[in-house]
Write a protein that holds these residues in place. Sequence first.
Motif, PDB file in Angstrom:
ATOM      1  N   MET A   1      25.830  -5.562  14.237  1.00 41.73           N
ATOM      2  CA  MET A   1      24.502  -4.963  14.383  1.00 41.73           C
ATOM      3  C   MET A   1      23.537  -5.983  14.978  1.00 41.73           C
ATOM      4  N   ASP A   2      22.665  -5.522  15.854  1.00 41.94           N
ATOM      5  CA  ASP A   2      21.618  -6.357  16.424  1.00 41.94           C
ATOM      6  C   ASP A   2      20.777  -6.993  15.320  1.00 41.94           C
ATOM      7  N   TRP A   3      20.372  -8.259  15.526  1.00 39.49           N
ATOM      8  CA  TRP A   3      19.655  -8.986  14.467  1.00 39.49           C
ATOM      9  C   TRP A   3      18.356  -8.295  14.083  1.00 39.49           C
ATOM     10  N   SER A   4      17.543  -7.907  15.045  1.00 39.88           N
ATOM     11  CA  SER A   4      16.266  -7.265  14.743  1.00 39.88           C
ATOM     12  C   SER A   4      16.478  -5.945  14.016  1.00 39.88           C
ATOM     13  N   ALA A   5      17.481  -5.179  14.428  1.00 39.12           N
ATOM     14  CA  ALA A   5      17.771  -3.910  13.764  1.00 39.12           C
ATOM     15  C   ALA A   5      18.184  -4.141  12.317  1.00 39.12           C
ATOM     16  N   ALA A   6      19.009  -5.177  12.083  1.00 41.94           N
ATOM     17  CA  ALA A   6      19.432  -5.490  10.717  1.00 41.94           C
ATOM     18  C   ALA A   6      18.244  -5.884   9.856  1.00 41.94           C
ATOM     19  N   ARG A   7      17.346  -6.676  10.407  1.00 40.58           N
ATOM     20  CA  ARG A   7      16.179  -7.139   9.636  1.00 40.58           C
ATOM     21  C   ARG A   7      15.262  -5.975   9.258  1.00 40.58           C
ATOM     22  N   HIS A   8      15.145  -4.975  10.104  1.00 36.35           N
ATOM     23  CA  HIS A   8      14.251  -3.857   9.830  1.00 36.35           C
ATOM     24  C   HIS A   8      14.923  -2.705   9.095  1.00 36.35           C
ATOM     25  N   LEU A   9      16.235  -2.739   8.957  1.00 38.84           N
ATOM     26  CA  LEU A   9      16.944  -1.614   8.353  1.00 38.84           C
ATOM     27  C   LEU A   9      16.518  -1.315   6.918  1.00 38.84           C
ATOM     28  N   PRO A  10      16.320  -2.302   6.036  1.00 40.36           N
ATOM     29  CA  PRO A  10      15.949  -1.957   4.651  1.00 40.36           C
ATOM     30  C   PRO A  10      14.734  -1.048   4.548  1.00 40.36           C
ATOM     31  N   HIS A  11      13.756  -1.202   5.432  1.00 38.30           N
ATOM     32  CA  HIS A  11      12.553  -0.391   5.310  1.00 38.30           C
ATOM     33  C   HIS A  11      12.765   1.055   5.737  1.00 38.30           C
ATOM     34  N   SER A  12      13.852   1.329   6.425  1.00 38.43           N
ATOM     35  CA  SER A  12      14.135   2.709   6.801  1.00 38.43           C
ATOM     36  C   SER A  12      15.185   3.356   5.905  1.00 38.43           C
ATOM     37  N   SER A  13      15.820   2.564   5.026  1.00 41.12           N
ATOM     38  CA  SER A  13      16.920   3.122   4.242  1.00 41.12           C
ATOM     39  C   SER A  13      16.845   2.814   2.750  1.00 41.12           C
ATOM     40  N   VAL A  14      15.868   2.032   2.314  1.00 39.11           N
ATOM     41  CA  VAL A  14      15.777   1.635   0.908  1.00 39.11           C
ATOM     42  C   VAL A  14      14.419   2.056   0.359  1.00 39.11           C
ATOM     43  N   ALA A  15      14.441   2.828  -0.738  1.00 38.49           N
ATOM     44  CA  ALA A  15      13.201   3.294  -1.357  1.00 38.49           C
ATOM     45  C   ALA A  15      12.632   2.224  -2.281  1.00 38.49           C
ATOM     46  N   PRO A  16      11.312   2.181  -2.436  1.00 42.53           N
ATOM     47  CA  PRO A  16      10.711   1.225  -3.376  1.00 42.53           C
ATOM     48  C   PRO A  16      11.154   1.507  -4.814  1.00 42.53           C
ATOM     49  N   LEU A  17      11.090   0.490  -5.643  1.00 44.94           N
ATOM     50  CA  LEU A  17      11.386   0.663  -7.054  1.00 44.94           C
ATOM     51  C   LEU A  17      10.355   1.597  -7.693  1.00 44.94           C
ATOM     52  N   PRO A  18      10.749   2.332  -8.741  1.00 45.89           N
ATOM     53  CA  PRO A  18       9.804   3.251  -9.395  1.00 45.89           C
ATOM     54  C   PRO A  18       8.567   2.521  -9.909  1.00 45.89           C
ATOM     55  N   VAL A  19       7.469   3.248  -9.941  1.00 41.26           N
ATOM     56  CA  VAL A  19       6.192   2.688 -10.390  1.00 41.26           C
ATOM     57  C   VAL A  19       6.229   2.460 -11.900  1.00 41.26           C
ATOM     58  N   VAL A  20       5.704   1.327 -12.330  1.00 42.92           N
ATOM     59  CA  VAL A  20       5.547   1.003 -13.741  1.00 42.92           C
ATOM     60  C   VAL A  20       4.079   0.660 -13.980  1.00 42.92           C
ATOM     61  N   THR A  21       3.694   0.636 -15.251  1.00 42.07           N
ATOM     62  CA  THR A  21       2.288   0.361 -15.591  1.00 42.07           C
ATOM     63  C   THR A  21       2.232  -0.720 -16.665  1.00 42.07           C
ATOM     64  N   PRO A  22       2.445  -1.971 -16.270  1.00 38.03           N
ATOM     65  CA  PRO A  22       2.398  -3.053 -17.258  1.00 38.03           C
ATOM     66  C   PRO A  22       0.961  -3.427 -17.599  1.00 38.03           C
ATOM     67  N   ARG A  23       0.805  -4.199 -18.657  1.00 41.20           N
ATOM     68  CA  ARG A  23      -0.494  -4.799 -18.917  1.00 41.20           C
ATOM     69  C   ARG A  23      -0.864  -5.678 -17.736  1.00 41.20           C
ATOM     70  N   THR A  24      -2.127  -5.733 -17.437  1.00 36.44           N
ATOM     71  CA  THR A  24      -2.587  -6.438 -16.241  1.00 36.44           C
ATOM     72  C   THR A  24      -2.048  -7.860 -16.178  1.00 36.44           C
ATOM     73  N   ASN A  25      -2.073  -8.564 -17.294  1.00 39.57           N
ATOM     74  CA  ASN A  25      -1.629  -9.963 -17.291  1.00 39.57           C
ATOM     75  C   ASN A  25      -0.147 -10.116 -16.971  1.00 39.57           C
ATOM     76  N   ASP A  26       0.616  -9.036 -17.086  1.00 39.90           N
ATOM     77  CA  ASP A  26       2.064  -9.093 -16.835  1.00 39.90           C
ATOM     78  C   ASP A  26       2.446  -8.598 -15.448  1.00 39.90           C
ATOM     79  N   ALA A  27       1.480  -8.326 -14.591  1.00 38.04           N
ATOM     80  CA  ALA A  27       1.763  -7.717 -13.286  1.00 38.04           C
ATOM     81  C   ALA A  27       1.827  -8.717 -12.148  1.00 38.04           C
ATOM     82  N   LEU A  28       1.771 -10.005 -12.439  1.00 37.62           N
ATOM     83  CA  LEU A  28       1.781 -11.014 -11.384  1.00 37.62           C
ATOM     84  C   LEU A  28       3.005 -10.870 -10.484  1.00 37.62           C
ATOM     85  N   GLY A  29       2.770 -10.857  -9.168  1.00 40.63           N
ATOM     86  CA  GLY A  29       3.860 -10.772  -8.201  1.00 40.63           C
ATOM     87  C   GLY A  29       4.278  -9.366  -7.849  1.00 40.63           C
ATOM     88  N   ALA A  30       3.822  -8.370  -8.598  1.00 35.42           N
ATOM     89  CA  ALA A  30       4.151  -6.982  -8.296  1.00 35.42           C
ATOM     90  C   ALA A  30       3.280  -6.487  -7.129  1.00 35.42           C
TER      91      ALA A  30
END
Length: 377
Positions: free
Chosen positions: A1-30
């Motif tokens: 597979m072409d390098w650029s196509a491989a790099r962009h493939l996850p955004h066309s084929s992988v869904a984001p993780l389900p939404v969660v609602t942590p306490r604000t102090n525990d959401a760092l990096g989300a």
Amino acid sequence: MDWSAARHLPHSSVAPLPVVTPRTNDALGATLATPLTARLAHPPHDTAAMDGYAVTGQAPWQVVDRVMAGQVPRGPLGAGQAVEIATGAMVPDGTDSVLPYEHATRSGDVVKGTVPSGRHVRRSGEEVPAGTELAPVGTRVTPTVLALAASAGHDTIAVHPRPRVAVVVTGDELVHEGIPGSGRIRDAIGPMMPGLVTWMGAELTGVDHVPDTGDALRSALAAEADVVVTTGASSVGARDQLPRVLTELSAELLVNGVACRPGHPQLLARLGDRHVVGMPGNPLAALVAAVTLLDPLVRALAARPIAPLAEAAVSGEVTSHERMTRLVPVEVEAGWASPVGRDRPGMIWGAALADALAVVPPGWDGRRVGLLPLPPR
């Protein structure tokens, strides 16, 4: 597979993780899943911007009270009255301005001075009215975003969590301490991956070292994680077990080989509710696979976009390949990318001194190159 196509493939084929609602102090990096809005105005009430006296009417003023930060005034100010006030404290209703200490003359309970009308009072909501959108969907939750959320009244926030990444290092030839004996080499990829995974914005669940057997690899792929990264075992050699094991497990192969050097034998697969990234066993090749497939996958799972590549002119000798994209370690300064050398697949020395990997496409015209950033030195 072409390098650029491989790099962009996850955004066309992988869904984001389900939404969660942590306490604000525990959401760092989300990643924010809904806009961050102000639940209260800022400031939440009229406050003093200076230490001094809250006054109304004309001087002189009779000092009738004292209010510190966190206290509530006893009542409104009448004409000719003053309240001694601290910076950030709530001013009484009727306050026209705050006379700073340095501009005031006090004798007993009488204070004099000159201050323009409206000066040194921060009115409720003048900086942020209640309901204002403070940060859009897709914003990464940094320490300052946490501070913003807390100041806006949020005890919890809705986010896509940081993906959990388990690293599996294969290779019977690897040793993890001391000087290797004959036929053995030190593991360089295992020590590299924790920092790399954290830099990408994921949560490392662990680094597991397993022997070169199908059973060991199959067991490791069952790790409690959103992504399992394997190092080695991704090619077609007798000891490269990953393609066979994934086939036996009925995994869906999304990428099986990328047209780049180094790092061609890399793969991406969907295995049940997790993804598998297979990286080569040579350190620089593994780094290339990490920034080609793992970083975009982490971003897709976290609902963050792939950042567009910066560009630079090239200072020094760089050659292109007729069919493959080359990823070349470079130093970057003042808009110029300079190759650092020492960039064979098994040698991580050059990358350790580099700021980025220059993306040199097939048949490159010798002018500008894209830059894949590396963790800052």
